[in-house]
Design a protein around this motif. Structure first.
Motif, short mmCIF file in Angstrom:
data_model
loop_
_atom_site.label_atom_id
_atom_site.label_comp_id
_atom_site.label_asym_id
_atom_site.label_seq_id
_atom_site.Cartn_x
_atom_site.Cartn_y
_atom_site.Cartn_z
N UNK A 59 -42.97 11.44 -44.20
CA UNK A 59 -43.84 11.57 -45.37
C UNK A 59 -45.29 11.76 -44.95
N UNK A 60 -45.75 11.00 -43.97
CA UNK A 60 -47.13 11.13 -43.50
C UNK A 60 -47.38 12.55 -42.99
N UNK A 61 -46.42 13.12 -42.30
CA UNK A 61 -46.59 14.47 -41.75
C UNK A 61 -46.47 15.57 -42.81
N UNK A 62 -45.63 15.36 -43.82
CA UNK A 62 -45.36 16.44 -44.77
C UNK A 62 -46.11 16.32 -46.09
N UNK A 63 -46.55 15.13 -46.46
CA UNK A 63 -47.21 14.93 -47.75
C UNK A 63 -48.60 15.53 -47.72
N UNK A 64 -48.91 16.32 -48.70
CA UNK A 64 -50.19 17.03 -48.74
C UNK A 64 -51.02 16.63 -49.95
N UNK A 65 -51.21 15.36 -50.15
CA UNK A 65 -52.05 14.89 -51.25
C UNK A 65 -51.28 14.80 -52.55
N UNK A 66 -51.94 14.30 -53.57
CA UNK A 66 -51.32 14.14 -54.88
C UNK A 66 -50.44 12.91 -54.93
N UNK A 67 -49.71 12.76 -56.02
CA UNK A 67 -48.89 11.56 -56.20
C UNK A 67 -47.74 11.49 -55.20
N UNK A 68 -47.34 10.27 -54.92
CA UNK A 68 -46.16 9.99 -54.09
C UNK A 68 -45.28 9.04 -54.87
N UNK A 69 -44.19 9.55 -55.41
CA UNK A 69 -43.31 8.81 -56.31
C UNK A 69 -44.15 8.25 -57.45
N UNK A 70 -44.26 6.94 -57.59
CA UNK A 70 -45.04 6.38 -58.70
C UNK A 70 -46.51 6.16 -58.36
N UNK A 71 -46.86 6.27 -57.10
CA UNK A 71 -48.24 6.01 -56.67
C UNK A 71 -49.12 7.24 -56.90
N UNK A 72 -50.40 7.02 -57.21
CA UNK A 72 -51.31 8.15 -57.39
C UNK A 72 -51.52 8.94 -56.09
N UNK A 73 -51.29 8.27 -54.95
CA UNK A 73 -51.43 8.93 -53.65
C UNK A 73 -50.58 8.19 -52.63
#
Length: 120
Positions: A59-73
């Motif tokens: 997730x750290x490598x592929x997530x590019x900002x914005x919400x993550x499941x229920x979290x705002x980031x």
């Protein structure tokens, strides 16, 4: 928390024969739909710990900002968000029924009450 195969309506706790596989977990589940509540404790096997570690790095490598499941980031994500990530990637996650023997501690006053109870 929503179970994959919930028990019959009306149960206030899971019968010992219930399938406790979690289908969805998070803080934004409508209470009337929930089959249980995550109390903030989790136990992982050695394999489960490695799966969490792998999911985190993925997730750290592929997530590019914005919400993550229920979290705002991703930076504001909670344990339930990473558990939901495991579920969405095909990992089985199981609930354990807790019946009595725990206290909810959300405030300093709750902590004081719990400590006073334990000291008795």
């Amino acid at each position: 928390m929503l179970l994959r195969d919930p028990p019959e309506q009306g149960y206030r706790f899971l019968p010992s024969t219930a399938d406790t596989t979690v289908a969805r977990i998070g803080q934004q589940q409508p209470p009337e739909d929930a089959h249980g509540e995550f109390i903030g404790m989790a136990m992982f096997s050695a394999k489960g710990t490695e799966l969490v570690r792998q999911a985190y790095h993925r997730v750290v490598e592929s997530h590019r900002g914005g919400p993550f499941h229920e979290a705002p980031s991703l930076e504001q994500a909670s344990l339930t968000d990473i558990i939901q990530e495991l579920i969405e990637h095909g990992q089985d996650v199981y609930a354990v029924n807790i019946y009595k023997g725990w206290m909810e501690v959300d405030t300093f006053e709750d902590y004081q009450r719990a400590w006073a109870y334990i000291k008795q």
